[in-house]
Design a protein around this motif. Sequence first.
Motif, PDB file in Angstrom:
ATOM      1  N   VAL A 213       0.815  -1.222   0.000  1.00 40.92           N
ATOM      2  CA  VAL A 213       0.000   0.000   0.000  1.00 40.92           C
ATOM      3  C   VAL A 213       0.847   1.270   0.000  1.00 40.92           C
ATOM      4  CG1 VAL A 213      -2.020  -1.088   1.035  1.00 40.92           C
ATOM      5  CG2 VAL A 213      -0.341   0.025   2.519  1.00 40.92           C
ATOM      6  N   THR A 214       2.012   1.239   0.633  1.00 40.16           N
ATOM      7  CA  THR A 214       2.807   2.466   0.722  1.00 40.16           C
ATOM      8  C   THR A 214       3.750   2.649  -0.456  1.00 40.16           C
ATOM      9  OG1 THR A 214       4.655   1.449   1.946  1.00 40.16           O
ATOM     10  CG2 THR A 214       2.795   2.334   3.247  1.00 40.16           C
ATOM     11  N   GLY A 215       4.148   1.543  -1.106  1.00 41.37           N
ATOM     12  CA  GLY A 215       5.149   1.639  -2.160  1.00 41.37           C
ATOM     13  C   GLY A 215       6.551   1.835  -1.611  1.00 41.37           C
ATOM     14  N   MET A 216       6.697   1.805  -0.290  1.00 41.95           N
ATOM     15  CA  MET A 216       8.010   1.963   0.343  1.00 41.95           C
ATOM     16  C   MET A 216       8.560   0.590   0.732  1.00 41.95           C
ATOM     17  SD  MET A 216       7.353   5.269   2.845  1.00 41.95           S
ATOM     18  CE  MET A 216       6.473   4.272   4.059  1.00 41.95           C
ATOM     19  N   GLU A 217       9.877   0.496   0.837  1.00 42.68           N
ATOM     20  CA  GLU A 217      10.501  -0.736   1.301  1.00 42.68           C
ATOM     21  C   GLU A 217      11.050  -0.540   2.708  1.00 42.68           C
ATOM     22  OE1 GLU A 217      13.427  -2.053  -1.528  1.00 42.68           O
ATOM     23  OE2 GLU A 217      11.895  -3.037  -2.764  1.00 42.68           O
ATOM     24  N   VAL A 218      10.792  -1.532   3.572  1.00 40.07           N
ATOM     25  CA  VAL A 218      11.349  -1.510   4.924  1.00 40.07           C
ATOM     26  C   VAL A 218      12.856  -1.706   4.828  1.00 40.07           C
ATOM     27  CG1 VAL A 218      11.347  -2.642   7.180  1.00 40.07           C
ATOM     28  CG2 VAL A 218       9.199  -2.426   5.896  1.00 40.07           C
ATOM     29  N   LYS A 219      13.599  -0.854   5.513  1.00 40.98           N
ATOM     30  CA  LYS A 219      15.070  -0.920   5.463  1.00 40.98           C
ATOM     31  C   LYS A 219      15.648  -1.694   6.648  1.00 40.98           C
ATOM     32  CE  LYS A 219      15.605   1.724   1.755  1.00 40.98           C
ATOM     33  NZ  LYS A 219      14.220   2.032   1.409  1.00 40.98           N
ATOM     34  N   GLU A 220      15.075  -1.485   7.845  1.00 38.89           N
ATOM     35  CA  GLU A 220      15.587  -2.136   9.056  1.00 38.89           C
ATOM     36  C   GLU A 220      14.418  -2.531   9.954  1.00 38.89           C
ATOM     37  OE1 GLU A 220      19.555  -0.316  10.684  1.00 38.89           O
ATOM     38  OE2 GLU A 220      18.276   1.352  10.030  1.00 38.89           O
ATOM     39  N   ILE A 221      14.637  -3.577  10.763  1.00 36.83           N
ATOM     40  CA  ILE A 221      13.611  -3.998  11.722  1.00 36.83           C
ATOM     41  C   ILE A 221      14.248  -4.360  13.061  1.00 36.83           C
ATOM     42  CG2 ILE A 221      12.080  -4.868   9.918  1.00 36.83           C
ATOM     43  CD1 ILE A 221      12.889  -7.722  10.785  1.00 36.83           C
TER      44      ILE A 221
END
Length: 379
Positions: A213-221
Amino acid sequence: MSSKIKLGILGGGGDSLIGVLHRVASSMYDRYEITGGVFNADLQESINFAEEIGIPTNRIYKDLDSLIAEEAKLPEEERMQVVSILTPNFLHFPMAKQLLENGFNVICEKPMTTTYEEAKILDETLKKSQTIFAVTYTYTGYPMVRQMREMIHKGEIGKVQKVDVQYYQGWINPIIHDSEKRANTWRLDPEKSGISCCVGDIGTHAFDMIEYVTGMEVKEILADLNFLYKDNVMDIDGTVLLRFSEFVKGVLRSSQIATGEENNFTVKIYGEKAGLKWEQENPNYLYLLQDGEPMKVLKPGHSYNSELSLNGTKLPPGHPEGIFDSMGNIYKGVAKAIKKEDYHPAEFPTLKDGKRGMNFIEKAIESHQKGNVWVKIDQ
């Protein structure tokens, strides 16, 4: 001869909910016909099931090897074109790899594999086979989820600044407190389920939804998981902090011991101009939140929705649509791809999505085991 896509199915026999879901979804737009498969490890059980649901038994096979060998003997126009994998997790990778190597299109249940390494191998296999591969992150097929995606992508809520996703179930609560039951549940067996139960099952849905939905990629968790009992090696609850960038962050909460919860999947995305909220148990409502304005409720089927949302809407406004419809929209998108028709890239999750899901699962376990530390997601 029928122009419908010939579909084979692996698993999903008997009273399997996932089997019913996929069969109904495949029939929804009249794009597929189920021609056979392997519904059960026992051949006679598979044949009995095929008879029960009205499928000819001449293409019911004892195993995947037999399916591939016998289908190859048929004229090309009669062969199965796509195979859906609905088996327990540990069978996804070997089956998908073998199907790709033999030129089949694949629709695979999630998690796509049991390890990230397997996902990378499938990625390379797919590049060689040049076929279509879909992963059934089912909820991406809901019209109002697709509307949420399009509104965010068009900048209607402004720059995203906060993400909050919750997926709570309670189904494992009656099992986990009984030592015998928890020792004999395949979801809690790493040999069959992989290294994760909760994150691998529903947490990966939430992770995919965020990026969809956001079109963003998670970089860190950073993950903090719960197991409840020392003899249980599989997570059944967890909270994961997310970093998209220095100033864009979020939280992903998933649990299968949320007592009394059924399938409480809630997605909240907050931008600088507005926020959007969607709840899976009430999937026809997309809530638009704005400073100084009354909350607005968007519903499917109306002309104010995006083309992507309307393309996945089958009923007039006011008529509820549900999970069968959502899965049906994914099958519809795959059909377009197989037929080389124009389709929106958001119409079905791909192997890339499955691969990122596996990376997320392994990184969540790694973060927890290292003492709840930040770890990077591969880009």
